[in-house]
Design a protein around this motif. Structure first.
Motif, PDB file in Angstrom:
ATOM      1  N   ILE A   9       0.859  -1.182   0.000  1.00  0.00           N
ATOM      2  CA  ILE A   9       0.000   0.000   0.000  1.00  0.00           C
ATOM      3  C   ILE A   9       0.896   1.233   0.000  1.00  0.00           C
ATOM      4  CG2 ILE A   9      -1.743   1.300   1.293  1.00  0.00           C
ATOM      5  CD1 ILE A   9      -2.688  -1.392   2.457  1.00  0.00           C
ATOM      6  N   ILE A  11       1.710   5.118   0.259  1.00  0.00           N
ATOM      7  CA  ILE A  11       1.119   6.182   1.069  1.00  0.00           C
ATOM      8  C   ILE A  11       1.879   7.488   0.882  1.00  0.00           C
ATOM      9  CG2 ILE A  11       0.529   6.917   3.422  1.00  0.00           C
ATOM     10  CD1 ILE A  11       0.662   3.877   4.160  1.00  0.00           C
ATOM     11  N   ASP A  56      -1.745   4.923  -3.168  1.00  0.00           N
ATOM     12  CA  ASP A  56      -3.039   4.293  -2.897  1.00  0.00           C
ATOM     13  C   ASP A  56      -3.841   5.097  -1.881  1.00  0.00           C
ATOM     14  OD1 ASP A  56      -2.576   1.809  -4.464  1.00  0.00           O
ATOM     15  OD2 ASP A  56      -0.975   1.545  -3.010  1.00  0.00           O
ATOM     16  N   VAL A  57      -3.143   5.688  -0.899  1.00  0.00           N
ATOM     17  CA  VAL A  57      -3.795   6.429   0.178  1.00  0.00           C
ATOM     18  C   VAL A  57      -3.014   7.715   0.441  1.00  0.00           C
ATOM     19  CG1 VAL A  57      -4.447   6.433   2.626  1.00  0.00           C
ATOM     20  CG2 VAL A  57      -4.690   4.342   1.274  1.00  0.00           C
ATOM     21  N   LEU A  59      -2.656  10.457   3.406  1.00  0.00           N
ATOM     22  CA  LEU A  59      -2.958  10.902   4.761  1.00  0.00           C
ATOM     23  C   LEU A  59      -2.782  12.410   4.785  1.00  0.00           C
ATOM     24  CD1 LEU A  59      -1.145   8.193   6.917  1.00  0.00           C
ATOM     25  CD2 LEU A  59      -3.584   8.652   6.885  1.00  0.00           C
ATOM     26  N   THR A  73      -8.101  18.095  -0.882  1.00  0.00           N
ATOM     27  CA  THR A  73      -8.904  16.891  -1.105  1.00  0.00           C
ATOM     28  C   THR A  73      -9.887  17.107  -2.252  1.00  0.00           C
ATOM     29  OG1 THR A  73      -8.735  16.238   1.214  1.00  0.00           O
ATOM     30  CG2 THR A  73     -10.546  15.297  -0.057  1.00  0.00           C
ATOM     31  N   LYS A  84      -7.981   7.831  -2.661  1.00  0.00           N
ATOM     32  CA  LYS A  84      -8.473   7.593  -1.299  1.00  0.00           C
ATOM     33  C   LYS A  84      -7.740   8.523  -0.339  1.00  0.00           C
ATOM     34  CE  LYS A  84      -9.548   2.799  -2.398  1.00  0.00           C
ATOM     35  NZ  LYS A  84      -9.217   2.954  -3.845  1.00  0.00           N
ATOM     36  N   LEU A  86      -7.445  10.069   3.465  1.00  0.00           N
ATOM     37  CA  LEU A  86      -7.757   9.860   4.873  1.00  0.00           C
ATOM     38  C   LEU A  86      -7.316  11.108   5.636  1.00  0.00           C
ATOM     39  CD1 LEU A  86      -8.706   7.984   7.156  1.00  0.00           C
ATOM     40  CD2 LEU A  86      -6.447   6.932   7.136  1.00  0.00           C
ATOM     41  N   VAL A 122      -5.821   2.936   7.589  1.00  0.00           N
ATOM     42  CA  VAL A 122      -5.155   2.923   6.283  1.00  0.00           C
ATOM     43  C   VAL A 122      -5.545   1.664   5.508  1.00  0.00           C
ATOM     44  CG1 VAL A 122      -2.928   2.782   5.106  1.00  0.00           C
ATOM     45  CG2 VAL A 122      -3.227   4.370   7.018  1.00  0.00           C
ATOM     46  N   VAL A 125      -9.325   1.912   4.341  1.00  0.00           N
ATOM     47  CA  VAL A 125      -9.496   2.877   3.253  1.00  0.00           C
ATOM     48  C   VAL A 125      -8.845   2.364   1.971  1.00  0.00           C
ATOM     49  CG1 VAL A 125      -8.806   5.172   2.459  1.00  0.00           C
ATOM     50  CG2 VAL A 125      -9.777   4.885   4.738  1.00  0.00           C
ATOM     51  N   ALA A 126      -7.649   1.767   2.085  1.00  0.00           N
ATOM     52  CA  ALA A 126      -6.953   1.244   0.903  1.00  0.00           C
ATOM     53  C   ALA A 126      -7.756   0.140   0.218  1.00  0.00           C
ATOM     54  CB  ALA A 126      -5.573   0.720   1.287  1.00  0.00           C
TER      55      ALA A 126
END
Length: 235
Positions: A9, A11, A56-57, A59, A73, A84, A86, A122, A125-126
């Protein structure tokens, strides 16, 4: 693709406080299937880093100079509808949460969260789910309940009959009902374990069983459905 070939994943972390970023990166580095590909301190950097690394995510802190987390966002979702995001925040007020979620964010975490909650969020959400900090969920449910009560009072005034709901003992065990109530109260897995004198691992097993039996994807959906069905009390 086999389990061993599954891609990590990826990030991107965006927060204007370097010490906080370093702490989050240390926590995420504990997971072998997480890869922090980049970090930055401003929402404008988030857009550039997403374009460069295709994570992928993301933060994302909510309060940052220049371009804040909400604006970043919104821009990211417009450019990459499947991205995605977060959100990380110190604010637990439901107005912040609903505003951010309307932009397309997949989750909302308070910075007071523990390491396990961050890692779980994480992963959820992923995988395409949504994750909202239990304390925030509780505030949202209280607001939902307040609005629902106003609707009920209006319906009664025009002659609607109150619906009688059943407790979920027909689908959940008594222990699972207790866990579901504590989830609605905004307690984390660790806090639920301390309340019921059971291990955090046992709590996680109960939560997984609840999600499966209620046919929902995450804790937030479980709590919302429980409220709608009258399975729990909003305290």
């Amino acid at each position: 693709m086999t389990e061993t070939e599954k891609r990590n994943i990826r990030i991107v972390l965006i927060d204007d406080h370097q010490l906080f970023r370093e702490g989050v990166k240390r926590i995420l580095a504990m997971e072998n299937d997480f890869e922090i590909v980049a970090d930055g301190e401003d929402g404008s950097q988030a857009i550039d880093l997403v374009e460069k690394y295709q994570p992928d995510v993301i933060l994302m802190d909510i309060n940052m100079p220049n371009v804040n987390g909400v604006e970043a966002t919104k821009s990211l979702i417009e450019r990459y509808p499947n991205i995605k995001v977060l959100i990380l925040s110190i604010h637990d007020d439901e107005s912040y949460v609903t505003h951010v979620l309307k932009t397309g964010a997949a989750g909302y975490l308070l910075k007071e969260m523990d390491a396990d909650a961050l890692i779980e969020a994480v992963k959820v959400v992923a995988s395409g789910g949504a994750y909202i900090h239990p304390k925030v969920t509780h505030n949202l449910i209280k607001e939902y309940r307040r609005l629902a009560t106003e609707d009920d009072e209006h319906e009664e005034s025009i002659g609607y009959r109150e619906v009688e709901y059943r407790k979920p003992l027909h689908i959940l065990t008594r222990r699972e009902c207790e866990v579901l109530q504590l989830m609605t109260d905004g307690q984390s897995n660790r806090a639920i374990g301390e309340t019921l004198f059971i291990s955090e691992k046992t709590v996680k097993n109960h939560v997984s069983n609840i999600l499966q039996k209620m046919s929902v994807n995450d804790r937030t959906q479980a709590v919302v459905e429980a409220i709608k069905s009258g399975y729990v009390v909003v305290r």
